[in-house]
Design a protein around this motif. Structure first.
Motif, short mmCIF file in Angstrom:
data_model
loop_
_atom_site.label_atom_id
_atom_site.label_comp_id
_atom_site.label_asym_id
_atom_site.label_seq_id
_atom_site.Cartn_x
_atom_site.Cartn_y
_atom_site.Cartn_z
N TRP B 209 44.97 75.84 67.13
CA TRP B 209 46.28 75.18 67.18
C TRP B 209 46.07 73.76 67.70
CZ3 TRP B 209 50.46 76.29 71.44
CH2 TRP B 209 51.62 75.51 71.18
N LYS B 210 46.30 72.79 66.82
CA LYS B 210 46.16 71.39 67.23
C LYS B 210 47.45 70.96 67.92
CE LYS B 210 42.90 69.74 63.73
NZ LYS B 210 42.78 68.86 62.55
N ILE B 211 47.48 71.21 69.23
CA ILE B 211 48.71 70.98 69.99
C ILE B 211 49.10 69.50 69.96
CG2 ILE B 211 49.82 71.26 72.26
CD1 ILE B 211 47.65 73.44 72.80
N LYS B 212 48.08 68.65 69.96
CA LYS B 212 48.34 67.21 69.98
C LYS B 212 49.18 66.75 68.78
CE LYS B 212 48.07 62.85 70.81
NZ LYS B 212 49.04 62.29 71.76
N GLU B 213 49.06 67.51 67.68
CA GLU B 213 49.77 67.11 66.47
C GLU B 213 51.24 67.51 66.50
OE1 GLU B 213 48.15 65.32 64.09
OE2 GLU B 213 46.42 65.43 65.46
N GLU B 214 51.60 68.35 67.49
CA GLU B 214 52.99 68.77 67.59
C GLU B 214 53.87 67.56 67.97
OE1 GLU B 214 54.34 71.54 66.85
OE2 GLU B 214 52.68 72.98 66.77
N SER B 215 55.11 67.60 67.52
CA SER B 215 56.01 66.47 67.74
C SER B 215 56.21 66.18 69.23
CB SER B 215 57.36 66.76 67.09
OG SER B 215 57.84 68.01 67.54
N PHE B 216 56.22 67.28 70.04
CA PHE B 216 56.47 67.06 71.47
C PHE B 216 55.27 66.43 72.18
CE2 PHE B 216 53.95 70.63 72.92
CZ PHE B 216 54.05 71.56 71.91
N VAL B 220 52.97 61.55 73.81
CA VAL B 220 52.32 61.56 75.13
C VAL B 220 51.03 60.76 75.00
CG1 VAL B 220 51.43 62.98 77.00
CG2 VAL B 220 53.33 63.82 75.61
N LYS B 221 51.08 59.50 75.40
CA LYS B 221 49.96 58.59 75.15
C LYS B 221 48.71 58.99 75.92
CE LYS B 221 51.46 55.09 72.49
NZ LYS B 221 52.27 56.02 71.66
N ALA B 222 48.92 59.52 77.12
CA ALA B 222 47.77 59.83 77.97
C ALA B 222 46.87 60.88 77.32
CB ALA B 222 48.23 60.31 79.33
N VAL B 223 47.47 61.77 76.53
CA VAL B 223 46.68 62.83 75.90
C VAL B 223 46.30 62.41 74.50
CG1 VAL B 223 46.68 65.25 75.19
CG2 VAL B 223 47.88 64.56 77.28
N SER B 224 45.00 62.29 74.25
CA SER B 224 44.56 61.85 72.93
C SER B 224 44.16 63.03 72.05
CB SER B 224 43.41 60.86 73.06
OG SER B 224 42.43 61.36 73.96
N ASP B 225 43.83 64.17 72.66
CA ASP B 225 43.45 65.35 71.87
C ASP B 225 43.74 66.60 72.68
OD1 ASP B 225 42.38 67.03 69.96
OD2 ASP B 225 40.31 66.73 70.58
N LEU B 226 44.27 67.61 72.01
CA LEU B 226 44.49 68.89 72.69
C LEU B 226 44.49 69.97 71.61
CD1 LEU B 226 44.95 69.88 75.60
CD2 LEU B 226 47.41 69.90 75.10
N LYS B 227 43.59 70.91 71.77
CA LYS B 227 43.44 71.93 70.74
C LYS B 227 43.11 73.27 71.40
CE LYS B 227 40.50 72.74 66.67
NZ LYS B 227 39.33 72.18 65.99
N MET B 295 43.34 59.53 77.51
CA MET B 295 43.13 58.09 77.51
C MET B 295 42.19 57.67 76.38
SD MET B 295 42.81 58.03 81.63
CE MET B 295 41.77 56.62 81.76
N ASP B 296 42.64 57.91 75.15
CA ASP B 296 41.85 57.55 73.97
C ASP B 296 40.45 58.16 74.00
OD1 ASP B 296 43.67 56.22 72.53
OD2 ASP B 296 43.21 54.24 73.38
N ASP B 297 40.37 59.37 74.46
CA ASP B 297 39.10 60.11 74.53
C ASP B 297 38.10 59.48 75.50
OD1 ASP B 297 40.03 62.06 72.92
OD2 ASP B 297 38.77 61.60 71.18
N ARG B 298 38.59 58.63 76.40
CA ARG B 298 37.68 58.14 77.44
C ARG B 298 37.28 59.31 78.34
NH1 ARG B 298 38.28 52.34 78.00
NH2 ARG B 298 37.10 52.40 79.93
N ILE B 299 38.19 60.28 78.43
CA ILE B 299 37.86 61.54 79.10
C ILE B 299 38.07 62.64 78.07
CG2 ILE B 299 38.45 63.15 80.96
CD1 ILE B 299 39.69 60.74 82.45
N SER B 300 37.01 63.38 77.77
CA SER B 300 37.18 64.48 76.81
C SER B 300 36.29 65.64 77.23
CB SER B 300 36.81 64.01 75.40
OG SER B 300 35.44 63.70 75.34
N GLY B 301 36.58 66.78 76.63
CA GLY B 301 35.76 67.93 77.00
C GLY B 301 36.33 69.21 76.44
#
Lengths: 537, 591
Positions: B209-216, B220-227, B295-301
């Motif tokens: 589930w690509k949560i980041k792609e959800e409208s809500f 949210v600029k701080a989050v660049s990816d969430l899956k 933050m634009d994937d400056r922090i990812s994991g």
């Protein structure tokens, strides 16, 4: 056009799929492998599968073609020939081993547990010889070819032999016959007395089918079966609670009455490289040959483990020059007194240091050499202490080099039944039946050979239990019989006879009677819920 | 000194002591003649066919072969002290081998986007066929000369092969670019098993589930990816090292292992143990994971948690005596459980035109436990023991414990904390000899680390860059067999003096005590594996660019372990040689 291409493509794919799926039914192409279904294709396969049952008592396995028969931490260590020798000898006055390998010290001091690796391997290997025999018997049952009928009887003899060891050592082993299959199942346990009856009935039933005595050494023949019958009857009281001295005598009589055997003029021939086919005394032995039947097993093990770099150099004493002098086994002081009879020989004084080979002894069965000291300072101290034994040798009786000589492997066969045993078994039976004169006569046959003349002969007044036990020790030491004899005479554990480090103390101490039977290995108790541990363990 | 000019001074380090010693390096370097000639052919041809009147359908046929042929020899002269030549003097060993790996792979792939329902389908169906075959022979004998006229010869040959056939299907379904579903199913067939057990069915399902792609989340600029990821699947194992474990067959013996029947020495024929019912081992994995970026994937994991249960474990176990043609059998027995978590984090603290810094960090945690080992459930079953006759059985795989746990006697220490030679706690309470007896041993630690940590960093400034990678392992224990192999009675043996490891001054053992837990050490470590610096020259001449770099490998190890290196495969340390520290200067040019 395109349609045709597609149809062709589908057809091709279907064809490929079908052939691919058939590929899964693969048969081994290895030239060293024969499928069970092809065993009847060549008559030589029958001889080779029979040969395997014999070989399973002495060798570790198939060599580089197929590895060891059992999974164990060392192939040679845990062969039947070596493990049997260890549990029958280093648990007694005759031998003690200096090595620190796991399980050795426990055997030296009679403090073994169900985890002892030698007991585990021996138990498993004897069962495996039985399973090999069952498989062969099943395969040859119903075959009327006279040669095959005889092979079938030999396999049944070998099965009875393996069961007789299991009965003697472990009491109540798992029981399978040719009626059982092979796979994953739990064999039932058999009681010692019932197994005794089975062994006896098997041997009696094959007696007429086996070859005539000495028809083809080292294959089992009628006399081998008589000897095994005599031996189990000799110990019947231990196994069943009821003595069978008369039956023991009947079968010893058959061997002696066959007229096919005589005592070797030179006692040492029985333990030399020419102790097999040309030895009139050898009834049944396991073949060892420097070229064809190799391994650090059987007599090679007895010779090398009893040799060392200082006192008994295998290079000098035995003509073995490769991987020699393992410096492990030697005799304990008490056994020296049995064999040399130091009081008679040297008077009530210490054996003089200038006679390390006991040259003054008149008994020619003495192949002992004094080492650093006769006492062994600790149960696992260096092999340089104690009494060295060089009875077995890789040389011929006359000191010449063996046929098929190999610097690492002796060609000396591992004796199971010697003609001398027929006399001593009959003597013991006669003695127990009250016929002292006959007993003395049979013993003196052995004594005369031992002394070279009648000076060692005994009189009826000299014969007693202790003398019989001692005489068996003198005649059969280092031949993997001692424990059985001591048990029969009630001296192995709780008797009055104590030897250095018995029970773990320097002067020796009586041990618990339950040790007369070894434990069922812990591995087996875990793997087979039908198997109950022996009492006391 | 043995008077031999080749060996004087070098060969006093004979390879005695059975499996204990490290081979004499000078001997290996100077006298071993070990050469092999390898020829290898690798071929691969792929047909990709687009079906003209169904544009979404594609057919793919892949044919591959990998053939290796090797011939060689491994010889030693008669002067060699090497134990491997025993009981020979010298050794001549020739060997040949051939290896065939063939592959046929065919599948149909159908891809279609259906914009009306915001869906995308990607379906594949096919089958593959693989054939693995090895064959070879070897011939070994001693060097016969006047001094050594009797020598052993040994020869062996082998051919072994297996086939793997699979039918497989996979369906990827994407809805609205946010919900991803993958379903697979495989029907695998292996020639290693008997008819009826050859085929195994292995399904799997995964959902993302690509949560980041959800409208809500879009704003949210701080989050660049969430899956979020969820998975479940069954896999099969048939790679058991034995191509014919289910077939009843007889094996001939090699020379030197004959027995006389009818007065003639013949090879013997042995029935091999077999399990006609052997089948696929099955592992069921469940996992849940989360990928994130801020933050634009400056922090990812990512974070993953998994549970893996293996049933019908293929293992070689002790079987009831009399039931088969050995004391052990390769069969389906037992269960194994692995539970763990993995966490990784990538940071980019600096990301500028001339300067960047990347930092990576990961941690994994895993525990394994044997949950079943025997066909019967005996709670007292000691387990599968590992070791040899010379150095004792020191490891065990037992129900309720991690695989390959150490299995040793509990050392007794004197008032000064020094080990008392040969004295152990009588854990069974039965008395008698405690030394080495399995009944008196206990399970103490295991070689596998509980936690592994990794850390790496890369810094770049203009044309200059600097990188480092480090690792840490926590909770891995090692049995120091180098220390256990040292004793005073080993100093003089076989006619000459032997060096002993310096551990001997701690133990002061007269005889070797292989089953003491004294020799098990905590080998947790931190390692700086790699450190490198480089500089790039752009437009050096005309169109040429260059890079110069300097790398150090195996820079630093911090550990309490007393042996040479705390990283020991299998957990029994026989290592005499330190791991080399490598310095590399690199220059590369490109046009």
């Amino acid at each position: 056009m395109n349609k045709n291409k597609i149809i062709f493509g589908i057809l091709l794919s279907t064809l490929m799929m079908t052939s691919c799926v058939k590929d899964l039914d693969v048969k081994p192409q290895d030239p060293n492998t024969i499928m069970a279904g092809n065993l009847g294709d060549d008559p030589v396969y029958m001889k080779q599968t029979l040969g395997k049952i014999y070989a399973s008592f002495i060798l570790s396995g198939q060599g580089s073609n197929g590895g060891d028969d059992i999974t164990a931490s060392d192939g040679n260590f845990f062969t039947t020939s070596r493990a049997l020798w260890n549990v029958q000898e280093i648990t007694t006055d005759e031998a003690i081993c200096a090595w620190g390998d796991v399980g050795i010290a426990d055997l030296n001091t009679q403090t073994w547990s169900a985890q002892n690796p030698f007991l585990t391997a021996l138990y498993q290997r004897l069962s495996l010889s039985i399973t090999y025999a069952n498989d062969f018997i099943k395969f040859t049952n119903g075959n009327t070819d006279p040669a095959v009928v005889q092979y079938n009887a030999e396999a049944r003899f070998l099965r009875a032999l393996a069961y007789s060891y299991s009965m003697d050592l472990f009491g109540n082993p798992p029981f399978t016959t040719d009626a059982d299959g092979v796979g994953k199942f739990y064999p039932k346990q058999i009681e010692r007395a019932k197994l005794f009856n089975y062994i006896v009935s098997e041997l009696k039933s094959i007696e007429s089918k086996l070859g005539e005595p000495r028809f083809s050494y080292p294959q089992a023949d009628k006399a081998s079966a008589w000897m095994l019958l005599a031996r189990v009857y000799l110990n019947a009281q231990v196994y069943t609670g009821t003595a069978k001295w008369d039956s023991c005598k009947i079968y010893a009589d058959k061997v002696i009455g066959s007229g096919k055997y005589s005592l070797a003029t030179n006692y040492r021939q029985n333990f030399s490289a020419d102790n097999g086919k040309t030895n009139p005394e050898m009834i049944f032995a396991l073949e060892q040959d420097g070229v064809n039947t190799q391994g650090y097993v059987g007599t090679t093990f007895i010779i090398e483990s009893s040799s060392d770099a200082v006192y008994i150099r295998a290079e000098d004493f035995h003509g073995l020059t490769s991987n020699t002098n393992w410096n492990g086994n030697r005799a304990r002081k008490q056994f020296m007194n049995v064999l040399v009879d130091t009081i008679a020989t040297y008077g009530n004084v210490p054996v003089p240091a200038n006679d390390p080979l006991f040259a003054k002894s008149k008994d020619k069965r003495v192949f002992l050499k004094m080492k650093k000291s006769m006492d062994i300072p600790s149960a696992s101290s260096s092999g340089d202490y104690g009494i060295g034994v060089y009875k077995f040798t890789a040389k011929n009786t006359d000191g010449t080099q063996a046929a098929n000589y190999n610097p690492a492997f002796a060609s000396t066969d591992f004796p199971i039944f010697r003609y001398a045993d027929a006399f001593l078994m009959r003597a013991e039976a006669s003695y127990r039946l009250g016929n002292i004169a006959n007993a003395v006569a049979d013993i003196n046959v052995i004594r005369t050979r031992a002394y070279g003349n009648a000076t060692g002969n005994i009189t009826a007044a000299q014969l007693n239990d202790k003398f019989l036990l001692d005489e068996r020790g003198r005649e059969f030491y280092y031949e993997a019989q001692r424990r059985t004899d001591l048990v029969r005479f009630g001296q192995f554990t709780d008797g009055t006879y104590k030897w250095q480090w018995k029970g773990g103390t320097f002067n020796g101490a009586a041990t618990s009677k339950h040790l007369n039977i070894f434990p069922i290995p812990g591995d087996e108790v875990s793997a087979n819920p039908n198997i109950k541990q022996n009492p006391g363990y | 000194m043995d008077g031999n000019p080749l060996s004087d001074g070098y060969f006093q380090w004979g390879n005695y002591g059975a499996n204990l010693g490290t081979p004499n390096p000078v001997e290996q370097l100077m006298v071993a003649d070990n050469k092999s000639n390898v020829k290898r052919v690798i071929g691969n041809i792929q047909f990709n066919y687009k079906i003209p009147f169904i544009p979404e359908l594609r057919a793919n046929l892949n044919l591959a072969t990998d053939y290796t042929e090797s011939t060689g020899h491994n010889n030693r002269p008669t002067t060699s002290p090497s134990r491997i030549t025993s009981p020979l003097w010298g050794r001549l060993s020739d060997y040949n081998g051939k290896n065939y790996n063939d592959l046929l792979d065919f599948y149909l792939n159908y891809t279609k986007g259906i914009s009306q329902i915001k869906s995308r389908i990607d379906a594949t169906a096919g089958y593959s066929w693989q054939h693995f075959k090895r064959e070879g022979d070897s011939y070994t004998r001693g060097i016969v000369d006047a001094a050594h006229p009797y020598q052993k010869t040994d020869s062996s040959t082998f051919i072994t092969e297996n086939y793997l056939v699979s039918f497989f299907g996979r369906l990827n379904y994407t809805f609205s670019d946010r919900y991803l579903l993958t379903l697979t199913v495989r029907e695998d067939g292996s020639s290693r098993f008997a008819k009826g057990n050859q085929w195994g069915l292995f399904p799997s399902a995964a959902f993302a589930w690509k949560i980041k792609e959800e409208s809500f989340m879009k704003n949210v600029k701080a989050v660049s990816d969430l899956k979020l990821r969820l998975g479940w699947g069954v896999t099969g194992q048939q790679d058991i090292g034995n191509d014919y474990p289910a077939q009843a067959k007889y094996r001939s013996s090699s020379p030197g292992n004959y027995y006389p029947i009818g007065g003639v020495f013949l090879p013997t024929l042995r029935p091999d143990a077999y399990d006609p019912d052997i089948k696929w081992e099955e592992t069921t994995t469940q996992n849940i994971g989360l990928d994130f970026g801020f933050m634009d994937d400056r922090i990812s994991g990512s974070i993953d948690v998994y549970n893996r249960v293996t049933d019908n474990l293929l293992n070689t176990v002790t079987i009831p005596s009399g039931s088969n043609f050995s004391n052990t059998l390769l069969t389906n027995v037992g269960s194994l459980e692995n539970k763990g978590a993995e966490f990784s984090l990538n940071l980019i603290p600096i990301s500028q035109k001339d300067m960047s810094l990347n930092i990576g960090f990961n941690v994994t945690y895993n525990v394994n436990k044997i949950t079943k080992l025997l066909t019967s459930d005996d709670p007292d079953y000691i387990g599968i023991l590992y070791g040899d006759a010379f150095t004792g059985q020191k490891q065990v795989t037992r129900v309720g414990y991690p695989a390959y746990s150490y299995f040793l006697n509990k050392q007794v220490y004197d008032a000064n904390g020094s080990p008392i030679e040969g004295m152990y706690v009588d854990l069974s309470g039965k008395g008698g000899t405690v030394n080495g007896d399995n009944a008196d041993k206990y399970i103490y630690k295991n070689p596998v680390a509980d936690v592994l940590l990794g850390f790496s960093a890369r810094f770049a400034y203009k044309n200059f860059d600097l990188a480092a990678s480090t690792r840490a392992s926590i909770g891995n224990y090692v049995y120091n067999q180098v220390a256990a192999g040292a004793s005073y009675d080993q100093m003089w043996a076989n006619g000459y003096w032997h060096n002993q490891a310096t551990y001997l001054s701690d133990t002061k053992f007269v005889k070797r005590q292989f089953t003491s837990d004294y020799f098990v050490d905590n080998a947790s470590f931190f390692k700086l594996d790699n450190l490198s610096a480089g500089y790039n020259f752009d437009n050096l001449f005309d169109k040429m660019s260059a890079r110069i770099s300097f790398t150090v490998q195996n820079v630093l190890t911090i550990t309490n372990y007393k042996g040479i290196d705390p990283e020991v495969a299998g957990g029994i340390d026989n290592n005499f040689y330190p791991r080399p520290r490598t310095f590399m200067l690199g220059i590369s040019l490109s046009y």
